[in-house]
Design a protein around this motif. Structure first.
Motif, mmCIF file in Angstrom:
data_model
loop_
_atom_site.group_PDB
_atom_site.id
_atom_site.type_symbol
_atom_site.label_atom_id
_atom_site.label_comp_id
_atom_site.label_asym_id
_atom_site.label_seq_id
_atom_site.Cartn_x
_atom_site.Cartn_y
_atom_site.Cartn_z
ATOM 1 N N LYS A 54 12.557 -51.673 -7.124
ATOM 2 C CA LYS A 54 12.760 -51.583 -8.576
ATOM 3 C C LYS A 54 14.164 -51.100 -8.933
ATOM 4 C CE LYS A 54 7.906 -50.442 -9.385
ATOM 5 N NZ LYS A 54 6.977 -49.387 -9.828
ATOM 6 N N LYS A 55 14.874 -50.559 -7.955
ATOM 7 C CA LYS A 55 16.193 -49.986 -8.219
ATOM 8 C C LYS A 55 17.283 -51.031 -8.036
ATOM 9 C CE LYS A 55 14.835 -45.401 -6.665
ATOM 10 N NZ LYS A 55 15.025 -44.368 -5.657
ATOM 11 N N GLU A 56 18.301 -50.929 -8.881
ATOM 12 C CA GLU A 56 19.467 -51.796 -8.711
ATOM 13 C C GLU A 56 20.249 -51.303 -7.497
ATOM 14 O OE1 GLU A 56 23.533 -53.080 -11.044
ATOM 15 O OE2 GLU A 56 21.860 -52.302 -12.187
ATOM 16 N N GLN A 57 20.629 -52.243 -6.640
ATOM 17 C CA GLN A 57 21.365 -51.870 -5.445
ATOM 18 C C GLN A 57 22.847 -51.703 -5.769
ATOM 19 O OE1 GLN A 57 20.392 -54.117 -1.831
ATOM 20 N NE2 GLN A 57 18.883 -55.198 -3.064
ATOM 21 N N SER A 58 23.432 -50.698 -5.164
ATOM 22 C CA SER A 58 24.881 -50.536 -5.256
ATOM 23 C C SER A 58 25.377 -50.167 -3.863
ATOM 24 C CB SER A 58 25.254 -49.462 -6.277
ATOM 25 O OG SER A 58 24.726 -48.215 -5.895
ATOM 26 N N PHE A 59 26.553 -50.611 -3.539
ATOM 27 C CA PHE A 59 27.105 -50.410 -2.206
ATOM 28 C C PHE A 59 28.516 -49.845 -2.318
ATOM 29 C CE2 PHE A 59 24.112 -53.944 -2.052
ATOM 30 C CZ PHE A 59 23.225 -53.493 -1.096
ATOM 31 N N VAL A 60 28.948 -49.158 -1.279
ATOM 32 C CA VAL A 60 30.269 -48.524 -1.319
ATOM 33 C C VAL A 60 31.403 -49.533 -1.280
ATOM 34 C CG1 VAL A 60 29.483 -46.330 -0.361
ATOM 35 C CG2 VAL A 60 30.294 -48.111 1.181
ATOM 36 N N ASN A 61 31.141 -50.719 -0.737
ATOM 37 C CA ASN A 61 32.180 -51.754 -0.713
ATOM 38 C C ASN A 61 31.540 -53.124 -0.491
ATOM 39 O OD1 ASN A 61 31.873 -52.249 2.143
ATOM 40 N ND2 ASN A 61 33.107 -50.423 2.543
ATOM 41 N N ALA A 62 32.364 -54.144 -0.585
ATOM 42 C CA ALA A 62 31.879 -55.526 -0.467
ATOM 43 C C ALA A 62 31.322 -55.824 0.924
ATOM 44 C CB ALA A 62 32.998 -56.504 -0.804
ATOM 45 N N GLY A 63 31.845 -55.168 1.959
ATOM 46 C CA GLY A 63 31.345 -55.382 3.314
ATOM 47 C C GLY A 63 29.898 -54.955 3.458
ATOM 48 N N TYR A 64 29.581 -53.781 2.917
ATOM 49 C CA TYR A 64 28.200 -53.325 2.947
ATOM 50 C C TYR A 64 27.305 -54.233 2.105
ATOM 51 C CZ TYR A 64 29.012 -48.950 5.435
ATOM 52 O OH TYR A 64 29.301 -48.025 6.384
ATOM 53 N N ALA A 65 27.799 -54.633 0.954
ATOM 54 C CA ALA A 65 27.021 -55.522 0.081
ATOM 55 C C ALA A 65 26.694 -56.824 0.803
ATOM 56 C CB ALA A 65 27.779 -55.791 -1.215
ATOM 57 N N ALA A 66 27.661 -57.367 1.531
ATOM 58 C CA ALA A 66 27.437 -58.614 2.264
ATOM 59 C C ALA A 66 26.451 -58.393 3.418
ATOM 60 C CB ALA A 66 28.759 -59.160 2.793
ATOM 61 N N PHE A 67 26.562 -57.257 4.086
ATOM 62 C CA PHE A 67 25.683 -56.973 5.221
ATOM 63 C C PHE A 67 24.231 -56.841 4.766
ATOM 64 C CE2 PHE A 67 23.415 -53.919 7.920
ATOM 65 C CZ PHE A 67 23.506 -54.563 9.140
ATOM 66 N N TYR A 68 24.009 -56.038 3.736
ATOM 67 C CA TYR A 68 22.646 -55.818 3.261
ATOM 68 C C TYR A 68 22.119 -57.014 2.484
ATOM 69 C CZ TYR A 68 22.803 -50.939 4.691
ATOM 70 O OH TYR A 68 22.868 -49.791 5.417
ATOM 71 N N GLY A 69 22.930 -57.597 1.636
ATOM 72 C CA GLY A 69 22.510 -58.746 0.846
ATOM 73 C C GLY A 69 21.598 -58.347 -0.301
ATOM 74 N N PRO A 70 21.372 -59.261 -1.222
ATOM 75 C CA PRO A 70 20.592 -58.938 -2.420
ATOM 76 C C PRO A 70 19.074 -58.932 -2.197
ATOM 77 C CG PRO A 70 21.330 -61.204 -2.493
ATOM 78 C CD PRO A 70 21.953 -60.597 -1.266
ATOM 79 N N ALA A 71 18.589 -59.560 -1.141
ATOM 80 C CA ALA A 71 17.138 -59.680 -0.923
ATOM 81 C C ALA A 71 16.683 -58.673 0.127
ATOM 82 C CB ALA A 71 16.795 -61.111 -0.516
ATOM 83 N N MET A 72 16.842 -57.391 -0.203
ATOM 84 C CA MET A 72 16.529 -56.347 0.753
ATOM 85 C C MET A 72 16.114 -55.087 -0.002
ATOM 86 S SD MET A 72 17.938 -53.351 2.275
ATOM 87 C CE MET A 72 19.465 -53.418 1.411
ATOM 88 N N ARG A 73 15.139 -54.387 0.549
ATOM 89 C CA ARG A 73 14.751 -53.082 0.012
ATOM 90 C C ARG A 73 15.073 -52.038 1.088
ATOM 91 N NH1 ARG A 73 8.914 -54.417 -2.704
ATOM 92 N NH2 ARG A 73 8.500 -55.288 -0.665
ATOM 93 N N HIS A 74 15.658 -50.925 0.663
ATOM 94 C CA HIS A 74 16.191 -49.931 1.584
ATOM 95 C C HIS A 74 15.591 -48.566 1.252
ATOM 96 C CE1 HIS A 74 20.102 -47.960 3.310
ATOM 97 N NE2 HIS A 74 19.092 -47.865 4.134
ATOM 98 N N VAL A 75 14.963 -47.938 2.237
ATOM 99 C CA VAL A 75 14.379 -46.608 2.068
ATOM 100 C C VAL A 75 15.071 -45.657 3.040
ATOM 101 C CG1 VAL A 75 12.290 -45.210 2.244
ATOM 102 C CG2 VAL A 75 12.150 -47.550 1.359
ATOM 103 N N LEU A 76 15.658 -44.610 2.485
ATOM 104 C CA LEU A 76 16.319 -43.581 3.287
ATOM 105 C C LEU A 76 15.394 -42.376 3.467
ATOM 106 C CD1 LEU A 76 19.770 -43.791 1.526
ATOM 107 C CD2 LEU A 76 19.334 -44.350 3.915
ATOM 108 N N ALA A 77 15.800 -41.451 4.314
ATOM 109 C CA ALA A 77 15.094 -40.181 4.530
ATOM 110 C C ALA A 77 13.636 -40.390 4.945
ATOM 111 C CB ALA A 77 15.189 -39.299 3.289
ATOM 112 N N VAL A 78 13.418 -41.292 5.885
ATOM 113 C CA VAL A 78 12.062 -41.622 6.317
ATOM 114 C C VAL A 78 11.337 -40.397 6.885
ATOM 115 C CG1 VAL A 78 10.719 -43.022 7.942
ATOM 116 C CG2 VAL A 78 12.576 -44.058 6.641
ATOM 117 N N ALA A 79 12.050 -39.531 7.574
ATOM 118 C CA ALA A 79 11.400 -38.341 8.135
ATOM 119 C C ALA A 79 10.860 -37.424 7.044
ATOM 120 C CB ALA A 79 12.376 -37.582 9.032
#
Length: 142
Positions: A54-79
């Motif tokens: 549901k969150k809009e993705q933002s990336f620190v730079n274009a390289g990260y944006a290209a790596f992750y791509g728009p069709a991805m969900r990312h969850v941090l702090a899994v522990a």
């Protein structure tokens, strides 16, 4: 050229798993986690994965944006979000055994740096097998 990795069973001796990891830089451990553990882990993380979508993705730079791509969900702090991850993944005897054989030669204690989940959605590009040289430049060449 397709990259291949050694495939070992979770029942192999930890020394064999460590040798394959050190020799090839990676490996696949079949049946590392049971279907039950995977199902419980997925159930614990599902609300966080849905929320990430549901969150809009933002990336620190274009390289990260290209790596992750728009069709991805990312969850941090899994522990922080999953007891199953802590008790049955992070503390799995294979992880502990590899840490004891490989990492403890250079340190007194082991500590988790990052645990995250990436869910690649339909329409996303497949991630190529890679090392994280951007984050860990000491890994050497890809």
């Amino acid at each position: 050229m397709a990259v291949s990795l050694p495939v070992l069973a979770a029942s192999e001796k930890i020394e064999s798993i460590a040798d394959a990891l050190l020799d090839q830089g990676g490996l696949i451990v079949e049946d590392f986690l049971s279907q039950d553990v995977m199902a419980r882990f997925n159930r614990e993380l599902e609300p966080f994965i849905v929320e990430a979508g549901k969150k809009e993705q933002s990336f620190v730079n274009a390289g990260y944006a290209a790596f992750y791509g728009p069709a991805m969900r990312h969850v941090l702090a899994v522990a922080q979000k999953s007891d199953v991850f802590i008790d049955e993944v992070l503390c799995h005897p294979i992880f502990i055994g590899l840490g004891d054989l490989i990492l403890k030669k250079s340190c007194q204690n082991m500590q988790l740096n990052v645990a995250h989940v990436l869910e690649r959605l339909p329409g996303s590009k497949a991630q190529v097998l890679h090392r994280d040289q951007i984050v860990w430049p000491d890994l050497g060449p890809a």
